[in-house]
Write a protein that holds these residues in place. Sequence first.
Motif, short mmCIF file in Angstrom:
data_model
loop_
_atom_site.label_atom_id
_atom_site.label_comp_id
_atom_site.label_asym_id
_atom_site.label_seq_id
_atom_site.Cartn_x
_atom_site.Cartn_y
_atom_site.Cartn_z
N VAL A 81 15.29 -19.85 -5.86
CA VAL A 81 15.21 -18.45 -5.43
C VAL A 81 14.07 -17.75 -6.16
CG1 VAL A 81 16.38 -16.22 -5.61
CG2 VAL A 81 17.63 -18.21 -4.76
N MET A 82 14.00 -17.95 -7.48
CA MET A 82 12.98 -17.26 -8.26
C MET A 82 11.58 -17.69 -7.82
SD MET A 82 14.79 -15.27 -10.03
CE MET A 82 14.11 -14.60 -11.53
N GLU A 83 11.44 -19.00 -7.55
CA GLU A 83 10.12 -19.50 -7.14
C GLU A 83 9.74 -18.94 -5.77
OE1 GLU A 83 9.75 -23.79 -7.22
OE2 GLU A 83 7.89 -23.64 -6.06
N ALA A 84 10.73 -18.86 -4.86
CA ALA A 84 10.44 -18.35 -3.51
C ALA A 84 10.01 -16.89 -3.58
CB ALA A 84 11.68 -18.48 -2.63
N ARG A 85 10.71 -16.10 -4.39
CA ARG A 85 10.36 -14.67 -4.48
C ARG A 85 8.97 -14.49 -5.09
NH1 ARG A 85 16.11 -12.72 -6.92
NH2 ARG A 85 17.36 -13.02 -5.04
N LYS A 86 8.67 -15.32 -6.10
CA LYS A 86 7.35 -15.21 -6.74
C LYS A 86 6.25 -15.55 -5.72
CE LYS A 86 4.90 -16.58 -10.86
NZ LYS A 86 4.62 -17.60 -11.82
N THR A 87 6.50 -16.59 -4.93
CA THR A 87 5.50 -16.98 -3.92
C THR A 87 5.30 -15.88 -2.89
OG1 THR A 87 6.16 -19.28 -4.22
CG2 THR A 87 4.91 -18.77 -2.22
N ILE A 88 6.40 -15.23 -2.50
CA ILE A 88 6.29 -14.14 -1.51
C ILE A 88 5.41 -13.03 -2.07
CG2 ILE A 88 7.59 -12.29 -0.39
CD1 ILE A 88 9.95 -14.40 -0.29
N ILE A 89 5.61 -12.69 -3.34
CA ILE A 89 4.80 -11.61 -3.94
C ILE A 89 3.34 -12.06 -4.04
CG2 ILE A 89 4.49 -10.15 -5.96
CD1 ILE A 89 7.53 -10.63 -6.45
N GLU A 90 3.13 -13.32 -4.42
CA GLU A 90 1.75 -13.82 -4.51
C GLU A 90 1.05 -13.75 -3.16
OE1 GLU A 90 2.28 -16.97 -8.22
OE2 GLU A 90 2.56 -17.64 -6.16
N LEU A 91 1.79 -14.09 -2.10
CA LEU A 91 1.20 -14.04 -0.76
C LEU A 91 0.89 -12.60 -0.36
CD1 LEU A 91 3.46 -16.70 0.97
CD2 LEU A 91 0.97 -16.81 0.82
N LEU A 92 1.79 -11.68 -0.69
CA LEU A 92 1.54 -10.27 -0.35
C LEU A 92 0.34 -9.74 -1.12
CD1 LEU A 92 5.18 -8.85 -0.23
CD2 LEU A 92 3.60 -9.08 1.69
N LEU A 93 0.25 -10.10 -2.41
CA LEU A 93 -0.84 -9.58 -3.23
C LEU A 93 -2.19 -10.20 -2.87
CD1 LEU A 93 0.67 -9.13 -6.81
CD2 LEU A 93 0.41 -7.48 -4.98
N ALA A 94 -2.16 -11.37 -2.21
CA ALA A 94 -3.42 -12.01 -1.82
C ALA A 94 -4.21 -11.12 -0.88
CB ALA A 94 -3.13 -13.36 -1.16
N ASN A 95 -3.51 -10.24 -0.15
CA ASN A 95 -4.19 -9.32 0.76
C ASN A 95 -3.74 -7.90 0.46
OD1 ASN A 95 -5.50 -8.15 2.97
ND2 ASN A 95 -3.77 -8.56 4.33
N HIS A 96 -3.84 -7.53 -0.79
CA HIS A 96 -3.41 -6.19 -1.17
C HIS A 96 -4.39 -5.63 -2.20
CE1 HIS A 96 -0.14 -3.18 -1.17
NE2 HIS A 96 -0.58 -2.90 -2.38
N PRO A 97 -4.85 -4.40 -2.02
CA PRO A 97 -5.77 -3.83 -3.01
C PRO A 97 -5.11 -3.81 -4.38
CG PRO A 97 -5.59 -2.41 -1.07
CD PRO A 97 -4.53 -3.45 -0.94
N MET A 98 -5.88 -4.06 -5.41
CA MET A 98 -5.32 -4.07 -6.77
C MET A 98 -5.79 -2.83 -7.54
SD MET A 98 -3.55 -6.76 -6.58
CE MET A 98 -3.09 -7.26 -8.23
N ASP A 99 -5.75 -1.69 -6.85
CA ASP A 99 -6.20 -0.44 -7.49
C ASP A 99 -5.03 0.37 -8.03
OD1 ASP A 99 -5.10 0.24 -5.08
OD2 ASP A 99 -6.56 1.79 -4.60
N CYS A 100 -4.07 -0.35 -8.61
CA CYS A 100 -2.86 0.34 -9.07
C CYS A 100 -3.17 1.50 -10.03
CB CYS A 100 -1.92 -0.64 -9.76
SG CYS A 100 -1.26 -1.89 -8.65
N LEU A 101 -4.23 1.36 -10.82
CA LEU A 101 -4.53 2.40 -11.81
C LEU A 101 -4.77 3.76 -11.16
CD1 LEU A 101 -6.83 0.66 -14.42
CD2 LEU A 101 -4.50 1.46 -14.74
N THR A 102 -5.35 3.74 -9.97
CA THR A 102 -5.67 5.01 -9.32
C THR A 102 -4.83 5.26 -8.08
OG1 THR A 102 -7.46 3.88 -8.18
CG2 THR A 102 -8.06 5.14 -10.13
N CYS A 103 -3.92 4.36 -7.76
CA CYS A 103 -3.08 4.54 -6.57
C CYS A 103 -2.03 5.62 -6.87
CB CYS A 103 -2.39 3.22 -6.21
SG CYS A 103 -1.28 3.38 -4.78
N GLY A 104 -1.82 6.48 -5.88
CA GLY A 104 -0.84 7.56 -6.04
C GLY A 104 0.58 7.06 -6.20
N LYS A 105 0.85 5.81 -5.81
CA LYS A 105 2.20 5.28 -5.94
C LYS A 105 2.41 4.50 -7.24
CE LYS A 105 5.33 5.23 -3.20
NZ LYS A 105 5.56 4.80 -1.85
#
Length: 352
Positions: A81-105
């Motif tokens: 379960v833990m590995e599957a969830r980690k992979t899902i997040i990795e896949l989502l982040l592969a196409n996600h801006p990494m501008d968390c420092l300036t993101c309003g959320k």
Amino acid sequence: MADVTLLINGLQVTVPQGSTILDAARQLGVFIPTLCHDPELTSVGSCRMCVVDVKGARSLVISCATAAAEGMVVETESPAVMEARKTIIELLLANHPMDCLTCGKNGDCRLQDYAYMYGVKDGGVFQGAVHQYPLEENNPFITRDMNKCILCGKCIRACAEIQGNNVVDFTYRGFNTKVAPAMDTALDESSCVFCGNCVAVCPTGALQEKALRAKARSWEVKKVNTTCPYCGTGCSFDLNVKDGKVVGVTSCDGDVNGRALCIKGRFGFGFIHHQDRLTTPLIKKNGQFVEAGWDEALSLVAEKLGSLRDNSGPDSIGILSSARCTNEENYLLSKFARAVIGTNNIDHCARL
Ligand code: FES
């Protein structure tokens, strides 16, 4: 309806038949991460973040859309379960801006929380194409950054099931799948009524209240629960207050409205600190309105009403109340008219 009893992480729980594994886990206080699930919306089971191990099942199952069954044995944090969830997040982040420092959320983003929780540092594990959608800001209320959309579909369901408006849906196919109004137009060119209920359910920075952007970080605001002043429905929301000023409105779980609000309740708070707003009473002197203190104004009103009642009778006075007052305020005004002044001349703007 019969109950079913199952084991989750070795703990026994009994839930009504038809409950999901997620419902049962939450009843036990067992945490399962979710992205596309929302208790107020239909479950579509699209993100797979809530997978759990069910003894005897051929593969991991999604807990938000799998019914709890009698005798089920569930593990919510097995290595698979833990590995599957980690992979899902990795896949989502592969196409996600990494501008968390300036993101309003930043600080209020479920994807960020889970990346931290499951130790996913960046999207570099999976390399591939990334979207470069332009930021949509050409309406006064909602900023749409489709680069941050994880296609959970909650906004689509909120629009259809809470607002009943069906403005947005999945458009295009495959990697190009995108949430958009018909013909992929901007929100202000669609039939969107800007209730902002899509913003309230968005788990990332894809949809944000424009008023809050660059005004306050999530940890800087104090949330003050209050009742909407715009009509008599009595919806609740949280005023977001920073340095003594209201900088935005966000949904709470109101008794009357859940998280749903209309455009006025969610976005119409600009009057609170508007420079044209009257903040002191005005008394007309020599044909001109002059600022006065509350004691002076209230004494003047009491004196005038008292002399009218004494000289011309209570029915010479009429009182018009407002739908924008609370029930309690209207009740008090009715008491004031009938018990203090002695007239039944009391009415309400909603009858006009
Ligand atoms: Fe269950 Fe998304 S939360 S599949």
